[in-house]
Design a protein around this motif. Structure first.
Motif: not given
Length: 266
Positions: A203-206, A208-232
């Motif tokens: 929820d972007i209203t809850k 705002p830090d992530l909204v700013k960090k990922f430059n969220i402007k158009t909604l919905p905005d979908m990302f994938f998060v990939y866990k690499n070989s180091k667990g990052e």
């Protein structure tokens, strides 16, 4: 929920042997013994192949043999075009095996560069949709053709392989209920076809830090998060705006193939 427990903490901190060609310049259609003999009788002085003034003064035979085929990227675009133009002219008038090989090698280099450019162009457009614009991927990308079965198999193999190291995050506005319902319906269809992947809704209203960090402007905005070989966790944007099933599938595979570097892939 095989991936969710990894994902949530991230939200908080959110080469060809040229010997034959170098020793056998004579082709089927051209006899260049005169030039070759002349070259053998003259002491060959090495030149800087990147100095076009020096390179262009050479005889055709020496010119073709002086082109640094394994380091063409060291030329500027303008200089490369000048070298390629002369090389192609020589090969047309003197089509020895080596001359034609040189031109084919340079042509392949151009094709490879163009392919890299096209991929990076699309990746940048996808990752910065608001600044660069976002071209939608039409459903015809995976249209029904004679290769459709093979393509479908590869898609299913991809999502079967990555169900434990790939998850999705969707930023949404709770007030846009209709859009959110439609997106959830499409996600359920995705899960039904490709596996029970985790989708975390933010929820972007809850946050705002992530909204700013990922430059969220158009909604919905979908990302994938990939866990690499180091667990990052590696974040990459999949789609801004309401995503169709084809867009989620095609964009996820494209972004994974072109953004996730080999050393990070499991």
């Amino acid at each position: 929920m095989k991936f969710i427990f990894f994902l949530l903490p991230l939200l908080l901190f959110a080469r060809i042997n040229n010997d034959f060609y170098n020793t056998g310049n004579t082709g089927w259609f051209f006899d260049d013994n005169n030039e070759t003999n002349e070259t053998n009788q003259t002491k060959v002085v090495k030149i800087n192949p990147y100095d076009l003034k020096e390179l262009m003064k050479l005889s055709d035979d020496r010119f073709m043999n002086s082109i640094p085929l394994d380091n063409l990227d060291l030329y500027s675009a303008e200089d490369f075009n000048k070298v390629f133009k002369r090389a192609k002219g020589i090969a047309v008038m003197k089509p020895t095996r080596y001359n034609v090989y040189v031109v084919k090698k340079m042509q392949k280099f151009m094709t490879d560069q163009a392919t890299k450019f096209a991929k990076v162009w699309y990746v940048e457009t996808l990752q910065n949709p608001n600044e660069l614009g976002y071209p939608e991927i039409k459903a015809s990308t995976f249209a029904r053709t004679t290769k459709q079965i093979q393509k479908s198999r590869k898609i299913r193999e991809f999502f079967k392989k990555h169900i434990k190291d790939l998850g999705f995050v969707i930023f949404y506005n709770p007030s846009d209920k209709m859009t959110n319902v439609r997106q959830k319906w499409i996600i359920n269809l995705f899960k039904k076809n490709y596996g029970d992947y985790d989708f975390v809704w933010i929820d972007i209203t809850k946050r705002p830090d992530l909204v700013k960090k990922f430059n969220i402007k158009t909604l919905p905005d979908m990302f994938f998060v990939y866990k690499n070989s180091k667990g990052e966790g590696i974040w990459a944007r999949v789609k801004t705006g309401l995503a169709t099933l084809n867009e989620i599938v095609n964009n996820t595979i494209f972004v994974y193939d072109n953004i996730i570097v080999p050393k990070d892939k499991q």
